[in-house]
Motif scaffolding. Structure first.
Motif, mmCIF file in Angstrom:
data_model
loop_
_atom_site.group_PDB
_atom_site.id
_atom_site.type_symbol
_atom_site.label_atom_id
_atom_site.label_comp_id
_atom_site.label_asym_id
_atom_site.label_seq_id
_atom_site.Cartn_x
_atom_site.Cartn_y
_atom_site.Cartn_z
ATOM 1 N N ASP A 256 5.991 6.963 -15.736
ATOM 2 C CA ASP A 256 6.078 6.176 -14.492
ATOM 3 C C ASP A 256 4.588 6.170 -13.808
ATOM 4 N N ALA A 257 4.130 4.875 -13.493
ATOM 5 C CA ALA A 257 2.793 5.001 -12.660
ATOM 6 C C ALA A 257 3.042 5.152 -11.503
ATOM 7 N N VAL A 258 2.609 6.266 -10.822
ATOM 8 C CA VAL A 258 2.839 6.617 -9.441
ATOM 9 C C VAL A 258 1.782 6.280 -8.316
ATOM 10 N N ALA A 259 0.609 5.844 -8.995
ATOM 11 C CA ALA A 259 -0.360 5.199 -8.080
ATOM 12 C C ALA A 259 -1.262 4.483 -8.562
ATOM 13 N N ALA A 260 -1.968 3.686 -8.216
ATOM 14 C CA ALA A 260 -3.273 2.706 -8.726
ATOM 15 C C ALA A 260 -4.491 3.226 -8.280
ATOM 16 N N VAL A 261 -5.598 3.356 -9.005
ATOM 17 C CA VAL A 261 -6.799 3.883 -8.764
ATOM 18 C C VAL A 261 -7.831 2.719 -9.004
ATOM 19 N N PRO A 262 -8.636 2.337 -7.974
ATOM 20 C CA PRO A 262 -9.526 1.276 -8.111
ATOM 21 C C PRO A 262 -10.543 1.703 -9.371
ATOM 22 N N SER A 263 -10.884 0.847 -10.252
ATOM 23 C CA SER A 263 -11.582 0.870 -11.473
ATOM 24 C C SER A 263 -12.805 0.536 -11.219
ATOM 25 N N THR A 264 -13.980 1.303 -11.554
ATOM 26 C CA THR A 264 -15.338 0.765 -11.547
ATOM 27 C C THR A 264 -15.432 -0.723 -12.141
ATOM 28 N N SER A 265 -14.710 -1.007 -13.101
ATOM 29 C CA SER A 265 -14.865 -2.484 -13.875
ATOM 30 C C SER A 265 -14.139 -3.424 -13.128
ATOM 31 N N GLY A 266 -13.452 -3.263 -12.205
ATOM 32 C CA GLY A 266 -12.678 -4.204 -11.309
ATOM 33 C C GLY A 266 -11.123 -3.647 -11.569
ATOM 34 N N GLY A 267 -10.203 -4.101 -10.790
ATOM 35 C CA GLY A 267 -8.996 -4.143 -11.062
ATOM 36 C C GLY A 267 -8.707 -2.468 -10.597
ATOM 37 N N VAL A 268 -7.593 -2.136 -11.243
ATOM 38 C CA VAL A 268 -7.018 -0.766 -10.930
ATOM 39 C C VAL A 268 -6.514 -0.285 -12.361
ATOM 40 N N ASP A 269 -6.646 1.472 -12.134
ATOM 41 C CA ASP A 269 -6.115 1.941 -13.194
ATOM 42 C C ASP A 269 -4.836 2.490 -12.708
ATOM 43 N N LEU A 270 -3.736 2.366 -13.481
ATOM 44 C CA LEU A 270 -2.325 2.989 -13.312
ATOM 45 C C LEU A 270 -2.268 4.103 -13.768
ATOM 46 N N VAL A 271 -2.079 5.267 -12.726
ATOM 47 C CA VAL A 271 -1.883 6.732 -13.454
ATOM 48 C C VAL A 271 -0.590 7.274 -12.953
ATOM 49 N N ASP A 272 -0.379 8.444 -13.846
ATOM 50 C CA ASP A 272 0.834 9.022 -13.583
ATOM 51 C C ASP A 272 0.708 10.203 -12.711
ATOM 52 N N ALA A 273 1.593 11.342 -12.609
ATOM 53 C CA ALA A 273 1.783 12.435 -11.710
ATOM 54 C C ALA A 273 0.701 13.338 -12.227
ATOM 55 N N ASP A 274 0.069 13.152 -13.218
ATOM 56 C CA ASP A 274 -0.729 14.213 -14.016
ATOM 57 C C ASP A 274 -2.297 13.494 -13.940
ATOM 58 N N ALA A 275 -2.455 12.237 -13.360
ATOM 59 C CA ALA A 275 -3.736 11.721 -13.165
ATOM 60 C C ALA A 275 -4.222 11.261 -14.447
ATOM 61 N N ARG A 276 -3.214 10.753 -15.167
ATOM 62 C CA ARG A 276 -3.468 10.307 -16.471
ATOM 63 C C ARG A 276 -3.132 8.768 -16.549
ATOM 64 N N VAL A 277 -4.475 8.161 -16.903
ATOM 65 C CA VAL A 277 -4.518 6.698 -16.979
ATOM 66 C C VAL A 277 -3.615 6.041 -18.055
ATOM 67 N N LEU A 278 -2.750 5.287 -17.503
ATOM 68 C CA LEU A 278 -1.721 4.817 -18.248
ATOM 69 C C LEU A 278 -2.159 3.248 -18.849
ATOM 70 N N GLN A 279 -2.564 2.721 -17.747
ATOM 71 C CA GLN A 279 -3.077 1.206 -18.377
ATOM 72 C C GLN A 279 -3.817 0.433 -17.328
ATOM 73 N N HIS A 280 -4.555 -0.577 -17.559
ATOM 74 C CA HIS A 280 -5.432 -1.314 -16.579
ATOM 75 C C HIS A 280 -4.710 -2.315 -16.155
ATOM 76 N N ALA A 281 -4.717 -2.608 -14.765
ATOM 77 C CA ALA A 281 -4.206 -3.819 -14.287
ATOM 78 C C ALA A 281 -5.008 -4.648 -13.366
ATOM 79 N N GLU A 282 -4.781 -5.850 -12.848
ATOM 80 C CA GLU A 282 -5.400 -6.715 -12.112
ATOM 81 C C GLU A 282 -5.334 -6.028 -10.562
ATOM 82 N N SER A 283 -4.156 -5.571 -10.159
ATOM 83 C CA SER A 283 -3.921 -5.026 -8.883
ATOM 84 C C SER A 283 -2.603 -4.130 -9.087
ATOM 85 N N ALA A 284 -2.417 -3.353 -8.112
ATOM 86 C CA ALA A 284 -1.331 -2.527 -7.972
ATOM 87 C C ALA A 284 0.049 -3.101 -7.963
ATOM 88 N N PRO A 285 0.963 -2.937 -8.751
ATOM 89 C CA PRO A 285 2.239 -3.648 -8.706
ATOM 90 C C PRO A 285 3.046 -3.196 -7.665
#
Length: 307
Positions: free
Chosen positions: A177-206
């Motif tokens: 489960d993506a618990v948060a979206a972190v702004p990415s330096t390349s644009g968009g956001v990185d969806l991360v889980d509770a362990d701060a693991r990047v799950l996937q890149h997205a244009e915006s936070a779902p």
């Protein structure tokens, strides 16, 4: 003196008449019983006893002879022979089952079905598992396949590969489960889980995933993890109203509500108590229109009105 003249004989006194009658009477009477001598009686008794004993021995011999003949006609199987027969039958059955499982063309993998892939591309799963097509279904190493898929796909938390007879492999995914979206330096956001693991890149936070506005370069170490910890511990009623989370240090986490004030949350401790105090305060119209609500010390909350 002259001899007297013989008297005249009557018919009953004819010579031989009385003797004949006596013989007739004796012939009609039953003969008298003749008692054998003592020695003869003993001999007869021994003879009869011997005859009876001989008859018994003869009858026993006949029964034994009949049993022997029956035994020769129907020989009973020996335990060792019966066990060998059972073992041979089992060996044949096992060989047939082994051929059916490993050699039969009807029990080979012909289809791969993927379930639980909501954010994972099913084609990537098929590329990892598709090489099993044509292999005997019983010979597929399901554990090795599960590990391979889990290691190759970061969105996947756990994988179960199951056999569905006669010819299908089922891959069940349990995604992180993506618990948060972190702004990415390349644009968009990185969806991360509770362990701060990047799950996937997205244009915006779902929808339902808050944005973590944390400047990792300028924030103190641990700020991002503290923000993730707070996000993971938020009560469901509070999380559904959060638009973004910011943090400059592990003990200065702030929440921006979708419709409402900014909330000073502090560190990740006592999340349930903080959530109860915040929800009770937001029921007041004045607090709902305020600029800032501080629940970092939930037993002494503070409210700052908008200018």
């Amino acid at each position: 003196m002259p001899a007297p003249a013989p008297a005249a004989r009557t018919p009953q006194q004819r010579p031989g008449g009385s003797a004949q009658r006596r013989r007739a009477v004796r012939a009609a009477a039953p003969p008298p019983a003749v008692r054998p001598a003592r020695g003869a009686a003993r001999s007869d008794a021994r003879a009869r006893a011997g005859a009876r004993a001989g008859g018994s021995r003869s009858g026993g011999a006949r029964v034994a002879d009949l049993s022997a003949r029956l035994g020769r006609r129907r020989p009973l199987p020996r335990p060792g022979r019966r066990a060998a027969l059972v073992a041979a039958v089992l060996a044949v059955v096992l060989a047939a089952l082994a051929w059916l499982a490993l050699g039969s063309p009807w029990l080979r993998v012909q289809q791969v079905r993927v379930s639980g892939a909501e954010r994972t591309d099913p084609e990537r799963v098929l590329a990892l598992v598709g090489a099993q097509r044509g292999e005997p279904l019983a010979a597929v190493d399901t554990r090795e396949l599960s590990q391979r898929v889990g290691q190759a796909l970061p969105l996947v938390e756990s994988v179960d590969v199951l056999r569905s007879w006669p010819s299908t492999l089922v891959v069940r995914l349990d995604e992180r489960d993506a618990v948060a979206a972190v702004p990415s330096t390349s644009g968009g956001v990185d969806l991360v889980d509770a362990d701060a693991r990047v799950l996937q890149h997205a244009e915006s936070a779902p929808a339902g995933v808050p944005l973590l506005s944390v400047d990792v370069d300028s924030a103190r170490p641990g700020a991002l993890r503290a923000a993730l910890a707070v996000n993971g511990s938020l009560p469901a009623e509070v999380r559904s109203r959060v638009a973004s989370i910011t943090a400059e240090s592990p003990d200065s986490v702030r929440l921006q509500l979708l419709e409402g004030p900014e909330v000073v949350w502090g560190d990740a401790g006592r999340p349930e108590r903080k959530g109860q105090v915040l929800l009770r305060l937001l029921q007041e119209e004045e607090v709902a229109r305020a600029a800032l609500v501080d629940v970092s010390a939930p037993d002494a909350p503070a409210v700052r009105s908008a200018p």
